[in-house]
Design an enzyme around this catalytic site. Structure first.
Site, PDB file in Angstrom:
ATOM      1  N   HIS A 109     -35.149 -44.636 -54.727  1.00 60.52           N
ATOM      2  CA  HIS A 109     -36.015 -44.776 -55.894  1.00 60.52           C
ATOM      3  C   HIS A 109     -35.255 -45.470 -57.029  1.00 60.52           C
ATOM      4  O   HIS A 109     -35.780 -46.378 -57.679  1.00 60.52           O
ATOM      5  CB  HIS A 109     -36.498 -43.406 -56.363  1.00 60.52           C
ATOM      6  CG  HIS A 109     -37.242 -43.422 -57.662  1.00 60.52           C
ATOM      7  ND1 HIS A 109     -38.523 -43.922 -57.787  1.00 60.52           N
ATOM      8  CD2 HIS A 109     -36.872 -43.008 -58.908  1.00 60.52           C
ATOM      9  CE1 HIS A 109     -38.914 -43.816 -59.049  1.00 60.52           C
ATOM     10  NE2 HIS A 109     -37.938 -43.259 -59.746  1.00 60.52           N
TER      11      HIS A 109
ATOM     12  N   LYS B 254     -42.987 -38.299 -70.304  1.00 61.10           N
ATOM     13  CA  LYS B 254     -42.740 -37.311 -69.256  1.00 61.10           C
ATOM     14  C   LYS B 254     -43.163 -35.889 -69.624  1.00 61.10           C
ATOM     15  O   LYS B 254     -43.348 -35.062 -68.732  1.00 61.10           O
ATOM     16  CB  LYS B 254     -41.233 -37.286 -68.944  1.00 61.10           C
ATOM     17  CG  LYS B 254     -40.693 -38.566 -68.336  1.00 61.10           C
ATOM     18  CD  LYS B 254     -40.982 -38.628 -66.861  1.00 61.10           C
ATOM     19  CE  LYS B 254     -40.193 -39.720 -66.188  1.00 61.10           C
ATOM     20  NZ  LYS B 254     -40.408 -39.728 -64.729  1.00 61.10           N
TER      21      LYS B 254
ATOM     22  N   TYR C  55     -38.016 -45.467 -74.009  1.00 61.98           N
ATOM     23  CA  TYR C  55     -36.866 -44.845 -73.351  1.00 61.98           C
ATOM     24  C   TYR C  55     -35.515 -45.291 -73.903  1.00 61.98           C
ATOM     25  O   TYR C  55     -34.506 -44.596 -73.730  1.00 61.98           O
ATOM     26  CB  TYR C  55     -36.918 -45.074 -71.836  1.00 61.98           C
ATOM     27  CG  TYR C  55     -36.360 -46.397 -71.352  1.00 61.98           C
ATOM     28  CD1 TYR C  55     -35.072 -46.480 -70.834  1.00 61.98           C
ATOM     29  CD2 TYR C  55     -37.126 -47.556 -71.408  1.00 61.98           C
ATOM     30  CE1 TYR C  55     -34.561 -47.676 -70.381  1.00 61.98           C
ATOM     31  CE2 TYR C  55     -36.633 -48.753 -70.954  1.00 61.98           C
ATOM     32  CZ  TYR C  55     -35.345 -48.816 -70.442  1.00 61.98           C
ATOM     33  OH  TYR C  55     -34.853 -50.014 -69.995  1.00 61.98           O
TER      34      TYR C  55
ATOM     35  N   THR D 200     -37.405 -38.507 -58.227  1.00 60.23           N
ATOM     36  CA  THR D 200     -38.256 -39.074 -57.182  1.00 60.23           C
ATOM     37  C   THR D 200     -37.459 -39.367 -55.923  1.00 60.23           C
ATOM     38  O   THR D 200     -36.398 -39.994 -55.972  1.00 60.23           O
ATOM     39  CB  THR D 200     -38.916 -40.363 -57.678  1.00 60.23           C
ATOM     40  OG1 THR D 200     -39.568 -40.092 -58.924  1.00 60.23           O
ATOM     41  CG2 THR D 200     -39.940 -40.863 -56.685  1.00 60.23           C
TER      42      THR D 200
ATOM     43  N   ASP E 141     -34.728 -32.559 -65.198  1.00 58.72           N
ATOM     44  CA  ASP E 141     -35.083 -33.469 -64.113  1.00 58.72           C
ATOM     45  C   ASP E 141     -33.922 -34.413 -63.834  1.00 58.72           C
ATOM     46  O   ASP E 141     -33.383 -35.027 -64.761  1.00 58.72           O
ATOM     47  CB  ASP E 141     -36.339 -34.273 -64.480  1.00 58.72           C
ATOM     48  CG  ASP E 141     -36.984 -34.911 -63.269  1.00 58.72           C
ATOM     49  OD1 ASP E 141     -36.959 -34.296 -62.185  1.00 58.72           O
ATOM     50  OD2 ASP E 141     -37.522 -36.018 -63.389  1.00 58.72           O
TER      51      ASP E 141
ATOM     52  N   GLU F  77     -44.656 -38.680 -59.338  1.00 59.41           N
ATOM     53  CA  GLU F  77     -43.297 -38.748 -58.804  1.00 59.41           C
ATOM     54  C   GLU F  77     -43.104 -37.621 -57.797  1.00 59.41           C
ATOM     55  O   GLU F  77     -43.270 -36.441 -58.124  1.00 59.41           O
ATOM     56  CB  GLU F  77     -42.251 -38.649 -59.920  1.00 59.41           C
ATOM     57  CG  GLU F  77     -42.224 -39.867 -60.824  1.00 59.41           C
ATOM     58  CD  GLU F  77     -41.020 -39.922 -61.740  1.00 59.41           C
ATOM     59  OE1 GLU F  77     -40.728 -41.013 -62.247  1.00 59.41           O
ATOM     60  OE2 GLU F  77     -40.382 -38.870 -61.946  1.00 59.41           O
TER      61      GLU F  77
ATOM     62  N   GLU G 268     -41.098 -35.155 -55.802  1.00 60.67           N
ATOM     63  CA  GLU G 268     -39.790 -34.527 -55.970  1.00 60.67           C
ATOM     64  C   GLU G 268     -39.754 -33.145 -55.316  1.00 60.67           C
ATOM     65  O   GLU G 268     -40.790 -32.549 -55.024  1.00 60.67           O
ATOM     66  CB  GLU G 268     -39.457 -34.354 -57.461  1.00 60.67           C
ATOM     67  CG  GLU G 268     -39.559 -35.616 -58.294  1.00 60.67           C
ATOM     68  CD  GLU G 268     -39.035 -35.402 -59.708  1.00 60.67           C
ATOM     69  OE1 GLU G 268     -38.265 -34.440 -59.926  1.00 60.67           O
ATOM     70  OE2 GLU G 268     -39.402 -36.199 -60.590  1.00 60.67           O
TER      71      GLU G 268
ATOM     72  N   ARG H 165     -33.691 -55.005 -63.234  1.00 61.51           N
ATOM     73  CA  ARG H 165     -32.360 -55.622 -63.148  1.00 61.51           C
ATOM     74  C   ARG H 165     -32.140 -56.084 -61.711  1.00 61.51           C
ATOM     75  O   ARG H 165     -31.373 -55.462 -60.957  1.00 61.51           O
ATOM     76  CB  ARG H 165     -31.271 -54.621 -63.548  1.00 61.51           C
ATOM     77  CG  ARG H 165     -31.395 -54.049 -64.952  1.00 61.51           C
ATOM     78  CD  ARG H 165     -30.300 -53.008 -65.239  1.00 61.51           C
ATOM     79  NE  ARG H 165     -30.342 -51.904 -64.290  1.00 61.51           N
ATOM     80  CZ  ARG H 165     -31.125 -50.840 -64.418  1.00 61.51           C
ATOM     81  NH1 ARG H 165     -31.934 -50.735 -65.453  1.00 61.51           N
ATOM     82  NH2 ARG H 165     -31.103 -49.885 -63.499  1.00 61.51           N
TER      83      ARG H 165
END
Length: 433
Positions: free
Chosen positions: A139, A258, A249, A365, A132, A204, A206, A148
Site C-alpha cells: 500500500h 481520518k 496532511y 492498509t 493507526d 482502508e 486493515e 512520487r
C-alpha cells in the site's frame, strides 16, 4: 505466558451447538469475545459460537466460569478482561471450549445462548487511545508511486514503523452507517479551498490490534514481551476523505480526513485462538536495513506473522435493489505487513508511552503488490484516473452515497480448522446539510 496450541485447537473437537460445526467464522476452535445485548437486555460480555452468542455473565452467575475471570465478566466492556494476565484468559477459553463440546453441559448452558441475528453488538471495549500505523508495504509503495513515481517510499519507512494518533471517540462497531464528512478541500483548478462534502471518500482494509496488559508511563515494552500485551485482533476500516487529506496532511499528517469515522468488527479474535495461525514474518529483501535491536527478535521473526486472508467487497444501492451479490474488490494475505504486531506494540511504547487495556492499534492498509488485493479505492482507481467497473455496469473511482463496504477475514493453516473474524461493514450516508 507463552501462547501455545492445546486441546481447544483440536480439529476433531466439535460442539453440541450444531451450527458451530463447519461454521465459516465461529467454530468451537474460535470462541471470540464481544459485547452484546439480547432483545431489550443490558449489554454484557459474550462469546460467539456458530450462529449463537453465549452469555458469559450468566455462566458466571452459575459458577461455571474460572474464579480469576469472574469479576471481569460482570463488566459491560472487555477492558477488565483484557487487563488480566494471559493465563487467566486462556483458562477462560479452555472452560468455554469444555462446556460447549461436552454434551453433559447442554441442558445447563442452552438457556444462556441467544441467536446472534437477534442481538445488538457494541464496541468491545472503551477505547482510551487509537493509533493507526502504515505497515502495509505494498500500500505504501502503491500510494507513494501516485505522488512520487521515482521514490515511492520515504527514507524512514524501512527503519521505523510509521504511525499517527487517530481519534478514539469516532470508532464505531460494524453496521453503524458512515455519514459523508464535510471539510476543507482544494480542487485542482481552484485558487482557494472550499468547505464542502468530500468527493473522494475511501475505505482502508486493515487489521486492528487490541491491547491487553498495559505498561507504566516511562517503561518501554521489550519486543520479547510484546506478545503478552496483545489481547486479540479485529478487522478495521479506517475511512478516509482523500481530498481533505491531500490538502491538509502537510506538515503534520492526517487530521479531519481520518477522524470522522473508523469501523471495527465487533468480535475480538483472541491471541490464544490465533496460536495455530502464527507464521514466519516474510524475509526482508536484500539491501533492506536491519531494524535497530529494540525492534528485532528472532522468535518474533519466526512466528510473529499472521496466516490471515483479508477481503473487501462493495454493494451499491442499485446492486442491492437488483438482488446482486456484493462485488469482491480485493483479497490478500496479512503477510503483506512489513512490520509484525509485536514490532508495532514495541515501537509505540519505545519512548515510554503508556499503553492501556482496550487501546486500539491499526496496522494501516494491507494491500498486495498486484491488483488482486488492493486495500483502497485510491489504489484500485489509480488516484481516481481509472474507474473500477461493477457487475451491473456502474463505475467507481471513490465511494458514493448508498455504497455498502464489507470486509472479512479468515485464518487458515494446514491441519487446523479455519476461523473467521465476522463482518466489518457499513453503508455510506449523505453528508448532513
Amino acid at each position: 505466558m507463552r501462547i501455545g496450541i492445546d486441546e481447544t485447537h483440536d480439529p476433531a473437537r466439535t460442539s453440541w451447538v450444531v451450527s458451530a460445526n463447519g461454521h465459516g467464522d465461529f467454530p468451537i476452535q474460535n470462541l471470540p469475545l464481544g459485547v452484546f445485548s439480547p432483545d431489550e437486555g443490558e449489554p454484557r460480555i459474550g462469546a460467539a459460537i456458530g450462529d449463537d452468542i453465549l452469555d458469559l455473565r450468566a455462566l458466571a452467575d452459575e459458577g461455571l466460569m474460572p474464579e480469576a475471570t469472574k469479576k471481569a465478566l460482570y463488566s459491560r466492556t472487555l477492558n477488565a478482561l483484557f487487563a488480566l494476565p494471559g493465563d487467566a484468559r486462556n483458562d477462560l477459553r479452555k472452560q468455554l471450549s469444555a462446556l460447549l463440546s461436552d454434551e453433559a453441559h447442554r441442558r445447563a448452558v442452552t438457556p444462556m445462548l441467544y441467536r446472534a441475528e437477534a442481538c445488538v453488538m457494541y464496541l468491545p471495549a472503551v477505547i482510551g487511545d487509537y493509533t493507526d500505523f502504515y505497515v502495509g508495504i505494498h500500500h505504501a509503495n502503491n500510494v507513494g508511486r501516485l505522488f512520487r513515481p521515482d521514490n515511492p517510499l520515504l527514507p524512514n519507512y524501512k527503519h521505523v514503523p510509521i504511525g499517527y494518533h487517530g481519534r478514539a471517540s469516532s470508532v464505531r462497531p460494524s453496521g453503524v452507517p458512515v455519514i459523508r464528512p464535510r471539510g476543507q478541500r482544494k480542487p485542482p483548478d481552484a485558487e482557494n479551498p472550499v468547505y464542502a462534502a468530500t468527493e473522494r471518500l475511501d475505505y482502508e482494509l486493515e487489521l486492528g490490534i487490541w491491547i491487553g496488559a498495559g505498561n507504566e508511563l516511562g517503561d518501554p515494552i521489550a519486543i520479547s514481551e510484546a506478545g503478552r500485551h496483545i489481547a486479540g485482533f479485529c478487522l478495521l476500516n479506517d475511512w478516509s476523505a482523500r481530498d481533505f487529506q491531500a490538502w491538509e496532511y502537510q506538515p503534520l499528517g492526517p487530521f479531519l480526513a481520518k477522524n470522522f469515522h473508523s469501523t471495527v468488527s465487533p468480535w475480538v479474535i483472541t491471541a490464544e485462538a490465533l496460536a495455530p495461525f502464527r507464521t514466519a514474518q516474510p524475509q526482508r529483501t536484500n539491501g533492506d536495513p536491519v531494524p535497530l535491536p529494540y525492534l528485532w527478535n528472532d522468535k518474533d521473526q519466526a512466528s510473529g506473522g499472521l496466516g490471515i486472508e483479508l477481503s473487501v467487497s462493495l454493494s451499491s444501492a442499485a446492486m442491492r435493489k437488483a438482488d446482486l451479490p456484493a462485488f469482491l474488490l480485493g483479497k490478500g494475505p496479512a503477510s503483506n505487513m512489513y512490520w509484525t504486531a509485536a514490532q508495532i506494540v514495541t515501537h509505540h511504547a519505545s519512548n515510554g508511552c503508556n499503553l492501556q487495556p482496550g487501546d486500539l492499534l491499526g496496522t494501516g492498509t494491507i494491500s498486495t503488490p498486484d491488483d488482486s488485493g488492493l486495500g483502497s479505492l485510491l489504489e484500485l482507481s489509480r488516484g481516481g484516473s481509472q474507474p473500477v467497473e461493477l457487475p451491473n455496469g456502474e463505475t467507481r473511482t471513490f465511494l458514493v452515497d448508498g455504497d455498502h463496504v464489507i470486509m472479512k477475514a479468515n485464518a487458515k493453516a494446514e491441519g487446523f480448522v479455519s476461523i473467521g473474524f465476522g463482518s466489518c461493514h457499513a453503508e455510506v450516508l449523505p453528508a448532513h446539510t
